[in-house]
Design a protein around this motif. Structure first.
Motif, PDB file in Angstrom:
ATOM      1  N   ASP A  54     -39.065 135.259 -61.881  1.00 24.14           N
ATOM      2  CA  ASP A  54     -38.434 134.061 -62.443  1.00 24.14           C
ATOM      3  C   ASP A  54     -39.340 133.519 -63.538  1.00 24.14           C
ATOM      4  O   ASP A  54     -40.344 132.861 -63.277  1.00 24.14           O
ATOM      5  CB  ASP A  54     -38.249 133.010 -61.337  1.00 24.14           C
ATOM      6  N   MET A  55     -38.976 133.767 -64.790  1.00 23.88           N
ATOM      7  CA  MET A  55     -39.855 133.422 -65.904  1.00 23.88           C
ATOM      8  C   MET A  55     -39.886 131.920 -66.184  1.00 23.88           C
ATOM      9  O   MET A  55     -40.828 131.424 -66.805  1.00 23.88           O
ATOM     10  CB  MET A  55     -39.448 134.190 -67.152  1.00 23.88           C
ATOM     11  N   ASP A  56     -38.894 131.181 -65.737  1.00 22.48           N
ATOM     12  CA  ASP A  56     -38.968 129.713 -65.858  1.00 22.48           C
ATOM     13  C   ASP A  56     -40.110 129.176 -65.015  1.00 22.48           C
ATOM     14  O   ASP A  56     -40.851 128.278 -65.436  1.00 22.48           O
ATOM     15  CB  ASP A  56     -37.647 129.078 -65.427  1.00 22.48           C
ATOM     16  N   VAL A  57     -40.279 129.710 -63.822  1.00 23.12           N
ATOM     17  CA  VAL A  57     -41.388 129.294 -62.953  1.00 23.12           C
ATOM     18  C   VAL A  57     -42.721 129.689 -63.590  1.00 23.12           C
ATOM     19  O   VAL A  57     -43.685 128.914 -63.590  1.00 23.12           O
ATOM     20  CB  VAL A  57     -41.253 129.920 -61.553  1.00 23.12           C
ATOM     21  N   VAL A  58     -42.792 130.882 -64.166  1.00 24.35           N
ATOM     22  CA  VAL A  58     -44.034 131.351 -64.791  1.00 24.35           C
ATOM     23  C   VAL A  58     -44.422 130.423 -65.950  1.00 24.35           C
ATOM     24  O   VAL A  58     -45.593 130.035 -66.088  1.00 24.35           O
ATOM     25  CB  VAL A  58     -43.865 132.801 -65.302  1.00 24.35           C
ATOM     26  N   THR A  59     -43.457 130.047 -66.786  1.00 16.70           N
ATOM     27  CA  THR A  59     -43.763 129.172 -67.922  1.00 16.70           C
ATOM     28  C   THR A  59     -44.185 127.790 -67.457  1.00 16.70           C
ATOM     29  O   THR A  59     -45.144 127.201 -67.990  1.00 16.70           O
ATOM     30  CB  THR A  59     -42.541 129.071 -68.856  1.00 16.70           C
ATOM     31  N   ALA A  60     -43.467 127.236 -66.479  1.00 18.40           N
ATOM     32  CA  ALA A  60     -43.856 125.922 -65.948  1.00 18.40           C
ATOM     33  C   ALA A  60     -45.256 125.973 -65.341  1.00 18.40           C
ATOM     34  O   ALA A  60     -46.059 125.037 -65.506  1.00 18.40           O
ATOM     35  CB  ALA A  60     -42.837 125.467 -64.910  1.00 18.40           C
ATOM     36  N   PHE A  61     -45.591 127.058 -64.670  1.00 20.74           N
ATOM     37  CA  PHE A  61     -46.937 127.231 -64.102  1.00 20.74           C
ATOM     38  C   PHE A  61     -47.995 127.188 -65.203  1.00 20.74           C
ATOM     39  O   PHE A  61     -49.054 126.561 -65.050  1.00 20.74           O
ATOM     40  CB  PHE A  61     -47.010 128.569 -63.359  1.00 20.74           C
ATOM     41  N   ALA A  62     -47.708 127.838 -66.330  1.00 17.04           N
ATOM     42  CA  ALA A  62     -48.686 127.903 -67.411  1.00 17.04           C
ATOM     43  C   ALA A  62     -49.138 126.509 -67.835  1.00 17.04           C
ATOM     44  O   ALA A  62     -50.331 126.274 -68.078  1.00 17.04           O
ATOM     45  CB  ALA A  62     -48.088 128.661 -68.604  1.00 17.04           C
ATOM     46  N   TYR A  63     -48.205 125.561 -67.899  1.00 15.21           N
ATOM     47  CA  TYR A  63     -48.543 124.218 -68.387  1.00 15.21           C
ATOM     48  C   TYR A  63     -49.016 123.273 -67.282  1.00 15.21           C
ATOM     49  O   TYR A  63     -49.627 122.245 -67.579  1.00 15.21           O
ATOM     50  CB  TYR A  63     -47.327 123.626 -69.115  1.00 15.21           C
ATOM     51  N   LEU A  64     -48.765 123.620 -66.026  1.00 17.98           N
ATOM     52  CA  LEU A  64     -49.103 122.685 -64.939  1.00 17.98           C
ATOM     53  C   LEU A  64     -50.326 123.084 -64.118  1.00 17.98           C
ATOM     54  O   LEU A  64     -50.982 122.227 -63.527  1.00 17.98           O
ATOM     55  CB  LEU A  64     -47.893 122.528 -64.011  1.00 17.98           C
ATOM     56  N   HIS A  65     -50.678 124.367 -64.063  1.00 18.09           N
ATOM     57  CA  HIS A  65     -51.649 124.820 -63.067  1.00 18.09           C
ATOM     58  C   HIS A  65     -53.022 124.187 -63.230  1.00 18.09           C
ATOM     59  O   HIS A  65     -53.728 123.952 -62.254  1.00 18.09           O
ATOM     60  CB  HIS A  65     -51.755 126.350 -63.071  1.00 18.09           C
ATOM     61  N   ASP A  66     -53.440 123.909 -64.473  1.00 13.49           N
ATOM     62  CA  ASP A  66     -54.748 123.281 -64.718  1.00 13.49           C
ATOM     63  C   ASP A  66     -54.622 121.847 -65.224  1.00 13.49           C
ATOM     64  O   ASP A  66     -55.624 121.218 -65.583  1.00 13.49           O
ATOM     65  CB  ASP A  66     -55.538 124.097 -65.753  1.00 13.49           C
ATOM     66  N   SER A  67     -53.399 121.325 -65.263  1.00 12.17           N
ATOM     67  CA  SER A  67     -53.174 120.028 -65.910  1.00 12.17           C
ATOM     68  C   SER A  67     -53.828 118.860 -65.168  1.00 12.17           C
ATOM     69  O   SER A  67     -54.030 117.788 -65.753  1.00 12.17           O
ATOM     70  CB  SER A  67     -51.672 119.767 -66.051  1.00 12.17           C
ATOM     71  N   GLU A  68     -54.180 119.057 -63.885  1.00 10.33           N
ATOM     72  CA  GLU A  68     -54.775 117.971 -63.092  1.00 10.33           C
ATOM     73  C   GLU A  68     -56.274 118.133 -62.888  1.00 10.33           C
ATOM     74  O   GLU A  68     -56.868 117.487 -62.012  1.00 10.33           O
ATOM     75  CB  GLU A  68     -54.066 117.881 -61.741  1.00 10.33           C
ATOM     76  N   ARG A  69     -56.883 118.985 -63.680  1.00  7.65           N
ATOM     77  CA  ARG A  69     -58.339 119.151 -63.574  1.00  7.65           C
ATOM     78  C   ARG A  69     -59.066 117.859 -63.952  1.00  7.65           C
ATOM     79  O   ARG A  69     -58.642 117.133 -64.847  1.00  7.65           O
ATOM     80  CB  ARG A  69     -58.806 120.274 -64.492  1.00  7.65           C
ATOM     81  N   GLU A  70     -60.176 117.628 -63.274  1.00  8.47           N
ATOM     82  CA  GLU A  70     -61.027 116.474 -63.562  1.00  8.47           C
ATOM     83  C   GLU A  70     -62.297 116.872 -64.292  1.00  8.47           C
ATOM     84  O   GLU A  70     -63.017 116.030 -64.820  1.00  8.47           O
ATOM     85  CB  GLU A  70     -61.373 115.745 -62.266  1.00  8.47           C
ATOM     86  N   ASN A  71     -62.577 118.197 -64.308  1.00  8.17           N
ATOM     87  CA  ASN A  71     -63.722 118.710 -65.056  1.00  8.17           C
ATOM     88  C   ASN A  71     -63.481 120.178 -65.349  1.00  8.17           C
ATOM     89  O   ASN A  71     -62.487 120.762 -64.886  1.00  8.17           O
ATOM     90  CB  ASN A  71     -65.036 118.520 -64.279  1.00  8.17           C
ATOM     91  N   ASN A  72     -64.403 120.799 -66.121  1.00  7.30           N
ATOM     92  CA  ASN A  72     -64.263 122.202 -66.490  1.00  7.30           C
ATOM     93  C   ASN A  72     -65.106 123.123 -65.620  1.00  7.30           C
ATOM     94  O   ASN A  72     -65.219 124.313 -65.904  1.00  7.30           O
ATOM     95  CB  ASN A  72     -64.647 122.400 -67.961  1.00  7.30           C
ATOM     96  N   ALA A  73     -65.694 122.573 -64.554  1.00 11.31           N
ATOM     97  CA  ALA A  73     -66.551 123.369 -63.663  1.00 11.31           C
ATOM     98  C   ALA A  73     -65.848 123.522 -62.310  1.00 11.31           C
ATOM     99  O   ALA A  73     -64.709 123.961 -62.239  1.00 11.31           O
ATOM    100  CB  ALA A  73     -67.919 122.704 -63.542  1.00 11.31           C
ATOM    101  N   GLU A  74     -66.564 123.141 -61.234  1.00 13.54           N
ATOM    102  CA  GLU A  74     -65.992 123.261 -59.895  1.00 13.54           C
ATOM    103  C   GLU A  74     -65.019 122.110 -59.639  1.00 13.54           C
ATOM    104  O   GLU A  74     -65.387 120.944 -59.691  1.00 13.54           O
ATOM    105  CB  GLU A  74     -67.112 123.237 -58.849  1.00 13.54           C
ATOM    106  N   ASP A  75     -63.786 122.447 -59.379  1.00 12.19           N
ATOM    107  CA  ASP A  75     -62.769 121.450 -59.045  1.00 12.19           C
ATOM    108  C   ASP A  75     -61.754 122.125 -58.133  1.00 12.19           C
ATOM    109  O   ASP A  75     -60.636 122.433 -58.532  1.00 12.19           O
ATOM    110  CB  ASP A  75     -62.113 120.916 -60.319  1.00 12.19           C
TER     111      ASP A  75
END
Length: 801
Positions: free
Chosen positions: A45-66
């Protein structure tokens, strides 16, 4: 079905903390989306894949361990499932949440969709200098890709071409220009703004602004004046360019208003230029409402008002579903400049099968055109709407105005009935009397010598008594049917001396067909000074002045539209004069010709004549030895001893095209036409070479050969014959000079260079402006090269042979 994800992408960009930069930000998300498409599988399901691309790291608080950022992304998904993610169903939402939660802690799941999400993310590890390992990938395709020995080189090349920020690759920003887009004040404005956003130097852009410029940020605010406008764009640069959120700047053509604009990924900047200064700037999302996916691309044509009228109704009121319509800071009319709050606003409903699309529409009351079409809601009906009752746009075609000036007297002789009911025919009866009274050349040519002599005597008696129109009719017969050229011309001269307008034109016809072009020109000059000139001869003189050396054999070489207009106005001054009752058709023709001089196109006129022969009279081109192609292409000729042949497409194999060829007396054939053709070294000569060389696109084709078929756009209203454009507003495009044939001709040396531009429609390319360059030396084409194509409107019919 894949959806447009610009709304989700913009939502994530606006939430992303500026201090976290691009490592886990927008560039990374875009690459994961692209890599996901590369890994595409039929069962995923490529709609899920595209949505994942924009959401999977969107809630990071830093660029290291999170370790919890995937879980936080899952909770965000729940929060926006009825807004930014409303196109996904419950099953897709659960799959998306699971992918986000597990993407850093699990190698694979066995679910093709989730495993593609994992691998798309891992393929981007090189952005921080880490080479992904094939054995750590979740899919076979992913393992094969990263296992390629050239993967690292290909990855960095991919990032460089797309201007992505990654470790070890310097980011270079530049304004890209759409291939072959014509230079204009609009393209210059877009380029100046793009350069200012990249460099921070807005001096050039500021110099293009009017003092009272308005800078409209769609649905938000309007800044007035130079200072406020420049301050806004400097602030925008700080927020988006310096933080690597904006990384793409391209000058492209927008069919929405048929001018160049600045495209910055999903944002578009358009302009209104008046008196060579930018009067209005509009910045907005490229897709007005991408969640609806219905006619929302601001680079596309908007609806034609006449087509859409049956779908319009009074503007809706606010209710529990919709908030009130805000009219301020919306799209202004980019033709006249009328602001959005002064436009007429309507609701619209378009129905197609089981779907209905509700929209808000603004209309300019001054320009009578749709300004903004904003899709609000898509409705799914339980039962399809009856096509007889459904509301949908109806194709609107303006009335065609097809006019091309041509010489009078080239094909027929003219004359009246000077002996009818006169004393000169009293002794005649039957066919003899009919032939004499009607000046019926056919009857005269079929009667015996004795009877003809009796009729001749009637004409001579009338001539001797001053009936000079009789001299015209007898002169035509003697010249044309008795083949007595000198006697016929003498009689016509006698008629001209007596003031016969018919004879003036008929003698011109004879001289022209005898290829005595200078004599024909001298005759027109003589008629011009006559106290009572033939209006059709005056017309021909005006035609020659207008055409100059763009008309083959023209005795008047220098084009002079002012003289042409003066002569046509002289014709118009005679309207109402009873002496010209037999030529009164010329008055309307002169009026049309005057309008054509201001708005017409001689290259289009020539092309229409030639294309008519191809489409309607193809048999004449097939006839061996006739060389009918040169009937219309009269600035071209073949070397002596050669002829032009036509081979039509054969109905066999995978496909075929038709083509012209040259052959000699031994029937030896050669398809290299230009070796044998002599061309007038004029703009019209170059244009006719182009018409000849593009003939196969209009000639018959078979199967795969059909890919080359074209509809040439020679007049603006021909665009309305293109089915794919039926419902669109083309009025702004029709005003563009680039839509029509153009020849630029350089005569600075022995080698003449012609730049030829012409638009056509092709079902696999769309609306294209073609550029061809040719060089001519001593009447021979020594080079012919296709220089490039500007795609005005990209289109593909969806058919693959």
């Amino acid at each position: 079905m894949d959806n447009n994800w610009d709304t989700l992408r913009l939502f994530c960009i606006n939430r992303w903390p500026e201090n976290l930069g691009a490592i886990h930000g927008m560039d990374h998300w875009d690459r994961v989306a692209r890599f996901g498409q590369m890994l595409r599988q039929e069962e995923a399901d490529m709609d899920v894949v595209t949505a994942f691309a924009y959401l999977h790291d969107s809630e990071r608080e830093n660029n290291a361990e999170d370790p919890d950022h995937g879980l936080r992304a899952s909770k965000l998904i729940d929060a926006i499932r009825t807004s930014e993610l409303k196109v996904l169903n419950d099953e897709q939402i659960e799959k998306l949440k699971r992918a986000c939660e597990l993407h850093t802690i699990q190698q694979s799941t066995g679910d093709p969709t989730i495993d593609i999400c994992f691998d798309a993310d891992r393929m981007d590890l090189l952005r921080v200098g880490i080479m992904p390992l094939p054995e750590r990938m979740a899919t076979k395709q992913g393992a094969e890709m990263v296992g390629n020995p050239q993967y690292k080189e290909l990855y960095y090349k991919f990032c460089e071409n797309n201007n992505y920020s990654v470790v070890g690759l310097e980011r270079k920003l530049e304004v890209k220009i759409q291939d072959n887009i014509p230079e204009s004040p609009y393209s210059n404005a877009a380029k100046a703004l793009g350069n200012g956003l990249i460099s921070g130097d807005f001096d050039e852009f500021e110099s293009l602004l009017s003092e009272n410029v308005e800078n409209i940020v769609y649905s938000k605010e309007t800044h007035k004046g130079k200072s406020a406008t420049i301050d806004y764009w400097k602030g925008w640069r700080n927020r988006y360019v310096e933080t690597n959120k904006a990384k793409s700047f391209e000058v492209v053509f927008s069919n929405y208003y048929s001018n160049a604009c600045l495209l910055m990924e999903m944002m578009v900047v358009m302009f209104l230029i008046k008196d060579r200064k930018i009067a209005k700037i509009l910045m907005m999302q490229r897709h007005l409402n991408p969640t609806i996916c219905h006619h929302d691309d601001i680079l596309d044509f908007t609806f034609d008002l006449k087509s859409l009228e049956r779908c319009l109704s009074d503007l809706r009121e606010s209710n529990e579903i919709f908030e009130p319509v805000i009219k301020e800071n919306r799209i202004p009319c980019l033709t006249c400049g009328k602001p959005s709050e002064e436009l007429e606003w309507h609701s619209s409903l378009i129905q197609a099968g089981i779907h209905g699309y509700s929209s808000i529409v603004s209309v300019c009351p001054h320009c009578h055109k749709v300004v903004e079409y904003y899709p609000e809601m898509r409705t799914r009906y339980i039962e399809p709407v009856d096509p007889k009752e459904a509301k949908y746009p109806i194709p609107h075609r303006p009335k065609k105005m097809d006019y091309n000036p041509k010489l009078y007297g080239i094909r027929n002789f003219e004359g009246g009935e000077p002996l009818k009911g006169t004393k000169y025919v009293e002794g005649l009866s039957g066919e003899m009397r009919q032939a004499a009274e009607e000046s019926n050349w056919f009857l005269l040519s079929t009667m015996g010598h004795q009877n003809f002599e009796k009729v001749r005597e009637c004409f001579l008696s009338a001539i001797n008594e001053g009936v000079f129109e009789a001299a015209n009719n007898l002169g035509v017969f003697v010249y044309n049917f008795e083949s007595k050229a000198d006697e016929g011309k003498m009689l016509l001269r006698k008629a001209i001396d007596g003031g016969s307008h018919y004879a003036m034109l008929n003698l011109f016809t004879i001289l022209w067909t005898e290829e005595k072009y200078e004599e024909a020109g001298n005759l027109l000059e003589e008629v011009y000074t006559n106290p009572s000139p033939s209006l059709k001869c005056l017309w021909n003189k005006a035609f020659f002045h207008f055409m100059g050396d763009d008309y083959a054999h023209n005795p008047i070489k220098k084009k002079n539209t002012d003289i042409a207009k003066m002569i046509l106005n002289t014709i118009m001054d005679q309207e109402g004069n009873s002496a010209y009752n037999e030529e009164k058709e010329v008055f309307k023709a002169a009026k049309d010709f005057l309008a054509y001089i201001d708005e017409g196109n001689i290259f289009a006129s020539k092309a229409k004549d030639y294309h008519w022969r191809i489409k309607v009279n193809l048999d004449s081109l097939k006839k061996k030895g006739d060389d009918a192609v040169f009937y219309d292409l009269d600035a071209l000729s073949l070397e002596e001893g050669y002829h032009m042949g036509l081979r039509t497409a054969e109905q066999s194999g995978m496909g075929d095209e038709s083509n012209f060829y040259v052959y000699d007396k031994n029937n030896q054939e050669d398809r290299d036409l230009l070796k044998y053709i002599h061309v007038d070294e004029t703009p019209m000569g170059a244009w006719q070479i182009y018409l000849l060389m593009t003939s196969p696109t209009l000639l018959p084709t078979f199967w795969h050969g059909g890919y080359i078929e074209r509809t040439f756009i020679l007049k603006g209203d021909e665009l309305y014959d293109v089915k794919a454009l039926n419902n669109y507003d083309l009025s702004d495009l029709l005003k563009q000079k680039m839509l029509y044939p153009e020849v630029e001709f350089e005569m600075n040396s022995d080698i003449k260079t012609a730049q030829i531009y012409c638009c056509y429609w092709n079902e696999w390319e769309g609306l294209v402006r073609e550029h061809v360059e040719m060089q001519i030396h001593n009447g021979k084409v020594i080079s012919y090269e296709e220089k490039g194509k500007f795609v005005i409107y990209k289109y593909h019919c969806g058919i693959y042979f």
